[in-house]
Design a protein around this motif. Structure first.
Motif, short mmCIF file in Angstrom:
data_model
loop_
_atom_site.label_atom_id
_atom_site.label_comp_id
_atom_site.label_asym_id
_atom_site.label_seq_id
_atom_site.Cartn_x
_atom_site.Cartn_y
_atom_site.Cartn_z
N LEU A 10 -7.86 -0.18 -3.94
CA LEU A 10 -7.66 -1.77 -3.76
C LEU A 10 -8.32 -2.25 -2.52
N THR A 11 -8.65 -1.21 -1.45
CA THR A 11 -9.14 -1.88 -0.22
C THR A 11 -10.75 -2.10 -0.42
N HIS A 12 -11.14 -1.70 -1.41
CA HIS A 12 -12.82 -2.17 -1.67
C HIS A 12 -12.95 -3.44 -2.13
N LEU A 13 -11.97 -4.21 -3.01
CA LEU A 13 -12.30 -5.64 -3.27
C LEU A 13 -12.38 -6.46 -2.10
N LYS A 14 -13.24 -7.32 -2.18
CA LYS A 14 -13.71 -8.33 -1.32
C LYS A 14 -13.39 -9.85 -1.58
N LEU A 15 -13.26 -10.54 -0.80
CA LEU A 15 -13.29 -12.14 -1.09
C LEU A 15 -13.82 -12.79 0.04
N GLY A 16 -15.11 -13.12 -0.31
CA GLY A 16 -15.94 -13.64 0.55
C GLY A 16 -16.05 -12.97 1.94
N GLY A 17 -16.14 -11.49 1.69
CA GLY A 17 -16.39 -10.62 2.86
C GLY A 17 -15.39 -10.02 3.46
N MET A 18 -14.16 -10.58 3.17
CA MET A 18 -12.98 -10.05 3.76
C MET A 18 -12.00 -9.14 2.70
N PRO A 19 -11.57 -7.96 3.06
CA PRO A 19 -10.97 -7.15 2.06
C PRO A 19 -9.67 -8.09 1.36
N VAL B 107 -6.99 -7.31 0.13
CA VAL B 107 -5.81 -6.48 0.56
C VAL B 107 -5.20 -7.26 1.79
N PHE B 108 -6.17 -7.72 2.70
CA PHE B 108 -5.55 -8.61 3.89
C PHE B 108 -5.00 -9.94 3.54
N VAL B 109 -6.01 -10.40 2.76
CA VAL B 109 -5.60 -11.79 2.12
C VAL B 109 -4.23 -11.81 1.32
N ILE C 246 5.97 -7.37 10.70
CA ILE C 246 6.22 -6.40 9.98
C ILE C 246 6.02 -6.22 8.48
N PHE C 247 6.25 -7.25 7.97
CA PHE C 247 5.84 -7.22 6.55
C PHE C 247 4.49 -7.15 6.12
N PHE C 248 3.62 -7.76 6.93
CA PHE C 248 2.10 -7.67 6.94
C PHE C 248 1.81 -6.07 6.98
N LEU C 249 2.18 -5.46 8.11
CA LEU C 249 1.74 -4.01 8.51
C LEU C 249 2.29 -3.14 7.49
N ALA C 250 3.35 -3.19 6.77
CA ALA C 250 4.02 -2.59 6.00
C ALA C 250 3.13 -2.53 4.56
N GLN C 251 2.83 -3.85 4.07
CA GLN C 251 2.05 -3.90 2.96
C GLN C 251 0.64 -3.38 3.31
N ILE C 252 0.01 -3.48 4.20
CA ILE C 252 -1.26 -3.09 4.62
C ILE C 252 -1.12 -1.50 4.43
N GLY C 253 -0.24 -1.07 5.33
CA GLY C 253 -0.03 0.45 5.33
C GLY C 253 0.08 1.14 3.76
N ILE C 254 1.02 0.70 2.97
CA ILE C 254 1.32 1.19 1.68
C ILE C 254 0.17 1.12 0.92
N VAL C 255 -0.73 0.11 0.88
CA VAL C 255 -1.91 -0.08 0.17
C VAL C 255 -3.07 0.80 0.73
N MET C 256 -3.19 1.10 1.82
CA MET C 256 -4.06 2.07 2.40
C MET C 256 -3.63 3.58 1.89
N VAL C 257 -2.49 3.97 2.03
CA VAL C 257 -2.10 5.22 1.73
C VAL C 257 -1.89 5.40 0.40
N MET D 183 -0.62 -13.59 2.86
CA MET D 183 0.15 -14.75 1.79
C MET D 183 1.45 -14.17 1.50
N ASN D 184 1.63 -12.82 1.14
CA ASN D 184 2.80 -12.14 0.87
C ASN D 184 3.83 -12.13 1.97
N ALA D 185 3.19 -11.83 3.36
CA ALA D 185 3.91 -11.92 4.18
C ALA D 185 4.56 -13.43 4.70
N PHE D 186 3.67 -14.29 4.63
CA PHE D 186 4.06 -15.55 4.86
C PHE D 186 5.30 -15.93 3.83
#
Length: 146
Positions: A102-111, A113-115, A86-97, A119-122
């Motif tokens: 912020l979704t264009h930044l990458k870390l080793g090929g992965m967006p 925002v997912f990383v 729930i925490f993970f999806l809410a954060q991703i959704g808020i950033v996307m909307v 970490m925040n969800a954990f």
């Protein structure tokens, strides 16, 4: 119907996820006109968030039934995964909307925002457990000592 703060926070996260992903879905289709914003807040998001609050309790109960939460001997692992999700999806959704840039930044090929959301969800799950699960842990230890 008694709603505790824990349940209320879960329902807020579910409603936020529902509203965010439907708003994002409409934004990338031919129906983007539905997602017009007032002060950078999509009106469609607000409407869906309020509707999401109405159905969030039922969605949460449906997932509990689907994963046989009440029938499990040890409910804690599935509880932690559910809260973290729930925490993970809410954060991703808020950033996307609200912060699509912020979704264009990458870390080793992965967006990135997912990383960050993972970490925040954990961390939020650990904090959430310390606040809300402590009472249930204390009850079970008292019952076991009798």
């Amino acid at each position: 119907m008694k709603l505790t703060i824990s349940t209320w926070l879960q329902n807020l996260g579910i409603a936020c996820s529902i509203a965010s992903f439907f708003t994002l879905f409409f934004r990338i289709t031919d129906f983007a006109w539905v997602t017009k914003s007032v002060y950078y807040i999509p009106v469609f998001f607000v409407v869906l968030f309020l509707l999401g609050l109405v159905i969030a309790e039922d969605v949460r109960k449906a997932f509990k039934k689907m994963f046989w939460y009440d029938k499990r001997k040890e409910q804690r692992p599935i509880w932690q995964v559910g809260i973290g999700f729930i925490f993970f999806l809410a954060q991703i959704g808020i950033v996307m909307v609200f912060s699509e840039g912020l979704t264009h930044l990458k870390l080793g090929g992965m967006p990135l925002v997912f990383v960050v959301a993972f970490m925040n969800a954990f961390i939020l799950t650990v904090i959430y457990e310390e606040i809300f699960f402590r009472k249930e842990r204390a009850k079970t230890s008292v019952n076991n000592s009798k």
